[in-house]
Design a protein around this motif. Structure first.
Motif, PDB file in Angstrom:
ATOM      1  N   LYS A 148      -5.137 -29.259  -6.120  1.00  0.00           N
ATOM      2  CA  LYS A 148      -6.321 -28.736  -6.511  1.00  0.00           C
ATOM      3  C   LYS A 148      -6.908 -27.929  -4.936  1.00  0.00           C
ATOM      4  O   LYS A 148      -7.295 -26.669  -5.296  1.00  0.00           O
ATOM      5  CB  LYS A 148      -7.566 -29.442  -6.871  1.00  0.00           C
ATOM      6  CG  LYS A 148      -8.583 -28.690  -7.303  1.00  0.00           C
ATOM      7  CD  LYS A 148      -9.674 -29.839  -7.913  1.00  0.00           C
ATOM      8  CE  LYS A 148     -10.823 -29.114  -8.256  1.00  0.00           C
ATOM      9  NZ  LYS A 148     -11.992 -30.052  -8.473  1.00  0.00           N
ATOM     10  N   ALA A 149      -7.008 -28.517  -4.100  1.00  0.00           N
ATOM     11  CA  ALA A 149      -7.616 -27.649  -2.762  1.00  0.00           C
ATOM     12  C   ALA A 149      -6.450 -26.689  -2.301  1.00  0.00           C
ATOM     13  O   ALA A 149      -6.696 -25.517  -2.141  1.00  0.00           O
ATOM     14  CB  ALA A 149      -7.262 -28.652  -1.653  1.00  0.00           C
ATOM     15  N   GLU A 150      -5.057 -26.926  -2.586  1.00  0.00           N
ATOM     16  CA  GLU A 150      -4.032 -25.650  -2.309  1.00  0.00           C
ATOM     17  C   GLU A 150      -4.357 -24.617  -3.423  1.00  0.00           C
ATOM     18  O   GLU A 150      -4.230 -23.630  -2.932  1.00  0.00           O
ATOM     19  CB  GLU A 150      -2.750 -26.239  -2.403  1.00  0.00           C
ATOM     20  CG  GLU A 150      -1.621 -25.470  -2.005  1.00  0.00           C
ATOM     21  CD  GLU A 150      -1.555 -24.784  -0.507  1.00  0.00           C
ATOM     22  OE1 GLU A 150      -1.096 -23.773  -0.587  1.00  0.00           O
ATOM     23  OE2 GLU A 150      -2.244 -25.579   0.256  1.00  0.00           O
ATOM     24  N   MET A 151      -4.222 -24.957  -4.656  1.00  0.00           N
ATOM     25  CA  MET A 151      -4.816 -23.963  -5.661  1.00  0.00           C
ATOM     26  C   MET A 151      -5.833 -22.989  -5.325  1.00  0.00           C
ATOM     27  O   MET A 151      -5.903 -21.744  -5.201  1.00  0.00           O
ATOM     28  CB  MET A 151      -4.619 -24.641  -6.891  1.00  0.00           C
ATOM     29  CG  MET A 151      -3.341 -24.948  -7.316  1.00  0.00           C
ATOM     30  SD  MET A 151      -3.382 -25.920  -8.924  1.00  0.00           S
ATOM     31  CE  MET A 151      -4.320 -24.575  -9.860  1.00  0.00           C
ATOM     32  N   GLU A 152      -7.081 -23.781  -4.910  1.00  0.00           N
ATOM     33  CA  GLU A 152      -8.219 -22.953  -4.705  1.00  0.00           C
ATOM     34  C   GLU A 152      -8.135 -22.325  -3.306  1.00  0.00           C
ATOM     35  O   GLU A 152      -8.553 -21.204  -3.047  1.00  0.00           O
ATOM     36  CB  GLU A 152      -9.473 -23.965  -4.280  1.00  0.00           C
ATOM     37  CG  GLU A 152      -9.893 -24.551  -5.657  1.00  0.00           C
ATOM     38  CD  GLU A 152     -10.789 -25.807  -5.373  1.00  0.00           C
ATOM     39  OE1 GLU A 152     -10.912 -26.248  -4.013  1.00  0.00           O
ATOM     40  OE2 GLU A 152     -11.337 -26.374  -6.310  1.00  0.00           O
ATOM     41  N   ARG A 153      -7.194 -22.625  -2.242  1.00  0.00           N
ATOM     42  CA  ARG A 153      -7.205 -21.794  -1.114  1.00  0.00           C
ATOM     43  C   ARG A 153      -6.335 -20.510  -1.439  1.00  0.00           C
ATOM     44  O   ARG A 153      -6.521 -19.623  -0.960  1.00  0.00           O
ATOM     45  CB  ARG A 153      -6.397 -22.730   0.054  1.00  0.00           C
ATOM     46  CG  ARG A 153      -5.996 -22.031   1.399  1.00  0.00           C
ATOM     47  CD  ARG A 153      -5.083 -22.681   2.145  1.00  0.00           C
ATOM     48  NE  ARG A 153      -3.698 -22.927   1.639  1.00  0.00           N
ATOM     49  CZ  ARG A 153      -2.813 -21.963   1.739  1.00  0.00           C
ATOM     50  NH1 ARG A 153      -3.064 -20.692   2.154  1.00  0.00           N
ATOM     51  NH2 ARG A 153      -1.665 -22.107   1.266  1.00  0.00           N
ATOM     52  N   VAL A 154      -5.253 -20.845  -2.374  1.00  0.00           N
ATOM     53  CA  VAL A 154      -4.413 -19.600  -2.628  1.00  0.00           C
ATOM     54  C   VAL A 154      -5.364 -18.483  -3.551  1.00  0.00           C
ATOM     55  O   VAL A 154      -5.140 -17.447  -3.612  1.00  0.00           O
ATOM     56  CB  VAL A 154      -3.221 -20.163  -3.665  1.00  0.00           C
ATOM     57  CG1 VAL A 154      -2.586 -18.777  -4.377  1.00  0.00           C
ATOM     58  CG2 VAL A 154      -2.222 -20.920  -2.492  1.00  0.00           C
ATOM     59  N   GLU A 155      -5.986 -19.324  -4.506  1.00  0.00           N
ATOM     60  CA  GLU A 155      -6.721 -18.390  -5.008  1.00  0.00           C
ATOM     61  C   GLU A 155      -8.095 -17.639  -4.568  1.00  0.00           C
ATOM     62  O   GLU A 155      -8.124 -16.351  -4.504  1.00  0.00           O
ATOM     63  CB  GLU A 155      -7.811 -18.877  -6.321  1.00  0.00           C
ATOM     64  CG  GLU A 155      -6.933 -19.494  -7.349  1.00  0.00           C
ATOM     65  CD  GLU A 155      -6.526 -18.293  -8.443  1.00  0.00           C
ATOM     66  OE1 GLU A 155      -7.273 -17.481  -8.560  1.00  0.00           O
ATOM     67  OE2 GLU A 155      -5.219 -18.448  -8.649  1.00  0.00           O
TER      68      GLU A 155
END
Length: 50
Positions: A38-45
């Protein structure tokens, strides 16, 4: 109601213990992985929007 396990009580209880430990371990591992992804997806977004 009492639990009567007879002569196999230690085997049955140890099997329950191992099963419970595996369930707790897998749940913890899944939760940590969920948070990491989830943290990685938020960073990418954030990177894509900015």
């Amino acid at each position: 109601m009492t639990l009567e396990l007879g002569k196999y009580a230690s085997e049955v209880l140890s099997a329950y213990g191992v099963s419970l430990a595996l369930l707790v371990g897998l749940s913890g591992w899944s939760w940590r992985r969920y948070r990491r992804v989830k943290a990685e997806m938020e960073r990418v977004e954030r990177g894509r929007d900015g």
